[in-house]
Design an enzyme around this catalytic site. Structure first.
Site, short mmCIF file in Angstrom:
data_model
loop_
_atom_site.label_atom_id
_atom_site.label_comp_id
_atom_site.label_asym_id
_atom_site.label_seq_id
_atom_site.Cartn_x
_atom_site.Cartn_y
_atom_site.Cartn_z
N SER A 15 0.86 -36.83 -6.61
CA SER A 15 0.88 -37.99 -5.81
C SER A 15 -0.36 -38.17 -4.92
CB SER A 15 2.16 -38.25 -5.24
OG SER A 15 2.31 -37.11 -4.15
N ARG A 68 -8.74 -14.23 -13.64
CA ARG A 68 -8.68 -15.59 -12.97
C ARG A 68 -10.43 -15.93 -13.06
NH1 ARG A 68 -4.75 -16.69 -9.20
NH2 ARG A 68 -2.97 -15.25 -9.26
N ARG A 94 -2.93 -22.85 -7.67
CA ARG A 94 -3.45 -21.37 -8.38
C ARG A 94 -4.49 -20.87 -7.09
NH1 ARG A 94 -1.45 -18.96 -12.07
NH2 ARG A 94 -3.31 -17.82 -12.62
N VAL A 95 -4.31 -19.67 -6.65
CA VAL A 95 -5.39 -18.95 -5.77
C VAL A 95 -6.68 -18.85 -6.28
CG1 VAL A 95 -5.93 -16.87 -4.39
CG2 VAL A 95 -3.45 -17.89 -4.35
N HIS A 112 -2.90 -28.99 2.55
CA HIS A 112 -1.87 -28.10 2.72
C HIS A 112 -0.70 -28.51 3.68
CE1 HIS A 112 0.00 -24.02 2.97
NE2 HIS A 112 0.00 -24.21 4.37
N GLY A 146 -10.54 -16.99 2.55
CA GLY A 146 -9.11 -16.59 2.64
C GLY A 146 -7.99 -17.88 2.62
N ASP A 148 -5.91 -20.82 2.56
CA ASP A 148 -5.51 -21.86 3.51
C ASP A 148 -6.12 -21.68 4.89
OD1 ASP A 148 -3.82 -23.27 1.67
OD2 ASP A 148 -2.05 -21.88 2.22
N GLU A 177 0.90 -37.63 4.05
CA GLU A 177 -0.18 -36.95 3.29
C GLU A 177 -0.91 -37.94 2.65
OE1 GLU A 177 0.66 -33.40 1.08
OE2 GLU A 177 2.43 -33.25 2.00
C1 GAR Z 1 1.89 -31.79 -1.52
O1 GAR Z 1 2.83 -31.90 -0.69
C2 GAR Z 1 0.72 -30.76 -1.10
O2 GAR Z 1 0.32 -30.84 0.28
C3 GAR Z 1 1.39 -29.38 -1.52
O3 GAR Z 1 1.90 -29.61 -2.89
C4 GAR Z 1 2.46 -30.98 -2.95
C5 GAR Z 1 1.66 -31.63 -4.16
O4 GAR Z 1 2.19 -33.00 -4.28
N1 GAR Z 1 0.09 -28.55 -1.42
C6 GAR Z 1 0.17 -27.10 -1.58
O5 GAR Z 1 1.51 -26.78 -1.29
C7 GAR Z 1 -0.78 -26.47 -1.59
N2 GAR Z 1 -0.67 -24.96 -1.05
P1 GAR Z 1 1.33 -33.97 -5.44
O6 GAR Z 1 1.22 -33.12 -6.60
O7 GAR Z 1 2.36 -35.06 -5.41
O8 GAR Z 1 0.20 -34.27 -4.70
#
Ligand code: GAR
Length: 196
Positions: A15, A68, A94-95, A112, A146, A148, A177
């Site tokens: 999204s 990786r 993925r990290v 994030h 590092g 995030d 977001e």
């Molecule tokens: C979002 O909330 C984003 O902030 C989070 O995953 C979701 C993805 O939603 N990201 C993380 O957790 C990254 N560590 P989306 O696929 O609908 O954009």
């Protein structure tokens, strides 16, 4: 301003990717989507990207097992092939290795779901609730080695209300977001354009 070629990396619903594609449909937006790439072949976001007329590919991480960097080299080939100039990670789960991060450093941003530097990693909203926070939020930041951990570009926040759960917070945060990420990406493009 010249438009930068944008690749968006996803793992699922996509999204935030859709919000970026929508913003980039404006002719004066500083990024032009050239590729959506998912590490999961079944990611819903791939269909959304194709429907929007954007090249969408899967690079499945599973055949690479624990290697990786080999997985990332396959991603990198697709990214370079598409002429990528900036990468937006949008729910990419993925990290990344130092090799990939260093290769794209200064050209890769992430969203994030926490008010960084608080709550890096997973389960951000539950951890904020458990800690008795009064607000949650989302952060767009430059990606550094590092997790995030890179320089913050922009944040959005909302108050925690009585009865909120991790799920209600995630649902209320998502539209924020979607507004935040296109703005922050535009700022990142400006920074890159000034440096180029
Ligand atoms: C979002 O909330 C984003 O902030 C989070 O995953 C979701 C993805 O939603 N990201 C993380 O957790 C990254 N560590 P989306 O696929 O609908 O954009």
């Amino acid at each position: 301003m010249k438009r930068l070629n944008l690749a968006i990396l996803i793992s699922g619903r996509g999204s935030n990717m859709a919000a970026l594609l929508k913003a980039a449909a404006a002719p004066d937006y500083p990024a032009r989507p050239v590729l959506v790439l998912s590490n999961r072949p079944d990611a819903l976001g791939l269909e959304t990207a194709l429907a929007a007329g954007v090249q969408a590919v899967a690079v499945d991480h599973k055949p690479f097992g624990k290697d990786r960097e080999a997985f990332e080299r396959a991603m990198d080939t697709a990214l370079v092939g598409a002429g990528t100039q900036i990468i937006a990670l949008a729910g990419f789960m993925r990290v990344l290795t130092p090799w990939f991060v260093e290769k794209w450093q200064g050209r890769m941003i992430n969203i994030h779901p926490s008010l960084l530097p608080k709550y890096k990693g997973l389960d951000t909203h539950q951890r904020a609730l458990d800690a008795g926070e009064t607000e949650v939020g989302a952060t767009v930041h430059w990606v550094s080695p590092g997790v995030d951990d890179g320089e913050i570009i922009q944040q959005a926040s909302l108050p925690i209300l009585p009865g909120d759960t991790a799920d209600t917070l995630a649902a209320r945060l998502l539209p924020l977001e979607h507004a935040l990420y296109p703005e922050a990406l535009a700022r990142a493009c400006t920074r890159i354009a000034q440096a180029d």
